[in-house]
Design a protein around this motif. Sequence first.
Motif, PDB file in Angstrom:
ATOM      1  N   ARG A 122       0.819  -1.217   0.000  1.00  0.00           N
ATOM      2  CA  ARG A 122       0.000   0.000   0.000  1.00  0.00           C
ATOM      3  C   ARG A 122       0.846   1.258   0.000  1.00  0.00           C
ATOM      4  NH1 ARG A 122      -2.082   2.649   4.524  1.00  0.00           N
ATOM      5  NH2 ARG A 122      -1.566   0.853   5.840  1.00  0.00           N
ATOM      6  N   GLY A 123       2.032   1.192   0.590  1.00  0.00           N
ATOM      7  CA  GLY A 123       2.908   2.353   0.694  1.00  0.00           C
ATOM      8  C   GLY A 123       4.147   2.196  -0.170  1.00  0.00           C
ATOM      9  N   GLU A 124       5.259   2.753   0.302  1.00  0.00           N
ATOM     10  CA  GLU A 124       6.531   2.670  -0.421  1.00  0.00           C
ATOM     11  C   GLU A 124       7.307   1.452   0.073  1.00  0.00           C
ATOM     12  OE1 GLU A 124      10.750   5.113  -0.928  1.00  0.00           O
ATOM     13  OE2 GLU A 124       8.992   6.135  -0.099  1.00  0.00           O
ATOM     14  N   ALA A 125       7.530   0.498  -0.811  1.00  0.00           N
ATOM     15  CA  ALA A 125       8.247  -0.723  -0.434  1.00  0.00           C
ATOM     16  C   ALA A 125       9.679  -0.387  -0.014  1.00  0.00           C
ATOM     17  CB  ALA A 125       8.259  -1.708  -1.594  1.00  0.00           C
ATOM     18  N   GLY A 126      10.103  -0.964   1.093  1.00  0.00           N
ATOM     19  CA  GLY A 126      11.470  -0.774   1.565  1.00  0.00           C
ATOM     20  C   GLY A 126      11.719   0.508   2.328  1.00  0.00           C
ATOM     21  N   LYS A 127      10.703   1.331   2.492  1.00  0.00           N
ATOM     22  CA  LYS A 127      10.893   2.622   3.170  1.00  0.00           C
ATOM     23  C   LYS A 127      11.270   2.452   4.629  1.00  0.00           C
ATOM     24  CE  LYS A 127       8.426   6.838   4.504  1.00  0.00           C
ATOM     25  NZ  LYS A 127       7.132   7.570   4.433  1.00  0.00           N
ATOM     26  N   ASP A 128      10.609   1.540   5.315  1.00  0.00           N
ATOM     27  CA  ASP A 128      10.810   1.381   6.757  1.00  0.00           C
ATOM     28  C   ASP A 128      11.819   0.287   7.036  1.00  0.00           C
ATOM     29  OD1 ASP A 128       8.787   3.282   7.954  1.00  0.00           O
ATOM     30  OD2 ASP A 128       7.522   2.125   6.583  1.00  0.00           O
ATOM     31  N   LYS A 129      12.763   0.581   7.929  1.00  0.00           N
ATOM     32  CA  LYS A 129      13.839  -0.337   8.278  1.00  0.00           C
ATOM     33  C   LYS A 129      13.970  -0.406   9.794  1.00  0.00           C
ATOM     34  CE  LYS A 129      16.361   1.236   4.157  1.00  0.00           C
ATOM     35  NZ  LYS A 129      15.470   2.376   3.840  1.00  0.00           N
ATOM     36  N   PRO A 130      14.476  -1.503  10.335  1.00  0.00           N
ATOM     37  CA  PRO A 130      14.645  -1.594  11.787  1.00  0.00           C
ATOM     38  C   PRO A 130      15.738  -0.652  12.275  1.00  0.00           C
ATOM     39  CG  PRO A 130      15.611  -3.502  10.706  1.00  0.00           C
ATOM     40  CD  PRO A 130      14.891  -2.747   9.639  1.00  0.00           C
ATOM     41  N   ASP A 131      15.581  -0.176  13.506  1.00  0.00           N
ATOM     42  CA  ASP A 131      16.601   0.674  14.117  1.00  0.00           C
ATOM     43  C   ASP A 131      17.829  -0.148  14.470  1.00  0.00           C
ATOM     44  OD1 ASP A 131      14.935   2.911  14.006  1.00  0.00           O
ATOM     45  OD2 ASP A 131      14.050   2.473  15.968  1.00  0.00           O
ATOM     46  N   ALA A 132      18.994   0.455  14.298  1.00  0.00           N
ATOM     47  CA  ALA A 132      20.236  -0.215  14.687  1.00  0.00           C
ATOM     48  C   ALA A 132      20.362  -0.245  16.204  1.00  0.00           C
ATOM     49  CB  ALA A 132      21.431   0.518  14.082  1.00  0.00           C
ATOM     50  N   THR A 133      20.883  -1.352  16.730  1.00  0.00           N
ATOM     51  CA  THR A 133      21.093  -1.490  18.171  1.00  0.00           C
ATOM     52  C   THR A 133      22.566  -1.409  18.542  1.00  0.00           C
ATOM     53  OG1 THR A 133      21.312  -3.898  18.076  1.00  0.00           O
ATOM     54  CG2 THR A 133      19.074  -2.998  18.306  1.00  0.00           C
ATOM     55  N   GLY A 134      23.437  -1.581  17.552  1.00  0.00           N
ATOM     56  CA  GLY A 134      24.864  -1.561  17.813  1.00  0.00           C
ATOM     57  C   GLY A 134      25.439  -2.897  18.215  1.00  0.00           C
ATOM     58  N   GLN A 135      24.610  -3.943  18.209  1.00  0.00           N
ATOM     59  CA  GLN A 135      25.106  -5.277  18.548  1.00  0.00           C
ATOM     60  C   GLN A 135      24.285  -6.336  17.831  1.00  0.00           C
ATOM     61  OE1 GLN A 135      24.737  -5.467  22.817  1.00  0.00           O
ATOM     62  NE2 GLN A 135      22.551  -5.927  22.751  1.00  0.00           N
ATOM     63  N   PHE A 136      24.883  -7.508  17.680  1.00  0.00           N
ATOM     64  CA  PHE A 136      24.224  -8.617  16.998  1.00  0.00           C
ATOM     65  C   PHE A 136      23.103  -9.201  17.848  1.00  0.00           C
ATOM     66  CE2 PHE A 136      24.373 -13.291  15.914  1.00  0.00           C
ATOM     67  CZ  PHE A 136      23.759 -13.174  14.682  1.00  0.00           C
ATOM     68  N   GLU A 137      23.400  -9.470  19.112  1.00  0.00           N
ATOM     69  CA  GLU A 137      22.415 -10.066  20.014  1.00  0.00           C
ATOM     70  C   GLU A 137      21.192  -9.163  20.158  1.00  0.00           C
ATOM     71  OE1 GLU A 137      26.558 -10.867  21.838  1.00  0.00           O
ATOM     72  OE2 GLU A 137      25.524  -9.325  20.618  1.00  0.00           O
ATOM     73  N   GLY A 138      20.017  -9.721  19.947  1.00  0.00           N
ATOM     74  CA  GLY A 138      18.782  -8.973  20.120  1.00  0.00           C
ATOM     75  C   GLY A 138      18.444  -8.029  18.987  1.00  0.00           C
ATOM     76  N   SER A 139      19.228  -8.024  17.916  1.00  0.00           N
ATOM     77  CA  SER A 139      18.975  -7.103  16.809  1.00  0.00           C
ATOM     78  C   SER A 139      17.803  -7.578  15.949  1.00  0.00           C
ATOM     79  CB  SER A 139      20.231  -6.933  15.959  1.00  0.00           C
ATOM     80  OG  SER A 139      20.642  -8.165  15.399  1.00  0.00           O
ATOM     81  N   SER A 140      17.285  -6.656  15.138  1.00  0.00           N
ATOM     82  CA  SER A 140      16.064  -6.915  14.380  1.00  0.00           C
ATOM     83  C   SER A 140      16.308  -6.988  12.885  1.00  0.00           C
ATOM     84  CB  SER A 140      15.037  -5.811  14.661  1.00  0.00           C
ATOM     85  OG  SER A 140      14.630  -5.830  16.008  1.00  0.00           O
TER      86      SER A 140
END
Length: 239
Positions: free
Chosen positions: A60-78
Amino acid sequence: MITKAVTGALATGALLMSMTSVFAHSIKSERSEAVQASFDIVETMIVTKGETAIFSTRVRGEAGKDKPDATGQFEGSSVYAYVWPTSLDSSEVGFEKEQGIVALAVTFHPDFDDAAYGGKNRHIWHPHWVVLTKDEACGGGLKVVDIPAGTTPKVPPTWPGVPILIDSPEYETVFDGDTVDVSIPVGLIGGISTASYDGVTAGLKINGNLHAPLLCVSDVFKVASGDLSLPGKVIPAKD
């Protein structure tokens, strides 16, 4: 059947609201304001054109526009993903037979790289083959299949070396307005021309303890069919 294995885990209110219909080769879904526009699937299809299979999802919107926020580490990242679950067998994409649900996923994850041969891909949308299976420990009821420690499974040449059933091929991936397309040489994937499929948008998460399940489907944004029944059929594209 795949549907029986995962329907319970995916039966959320958002999915129940997803009224769908299948026309020819595509799965069309009603728009839903309850779903973020960039992940609100309105149509999903896989077609073959000459020697190429094209996986396509329109939102419905712009594909790929929204991305997960960086956490600065591998563990628990999205991880955010546009996903095409299929009826393919895992052996058709380079793994052992009958390992789970084979899906093509276009993903973005800003905290780690998982490209083949040690390449970098954390800052771009990129494709993967993944093998999924049910796991109640995951918020979305599914995980990417773990490789047990001490085992040496069959994996494709472009496996990125992480202990899950994931492949990192370099397929042409294009975001254009409301659509994401992935082009795959038909000859590389046995059975694709007669496969069934569905469309999913989802969030995944790396286990904070780095134990199995390592990569969970943590949130299902939308399922094109509403019930992961793989109603789409791959057919040749019309000229």
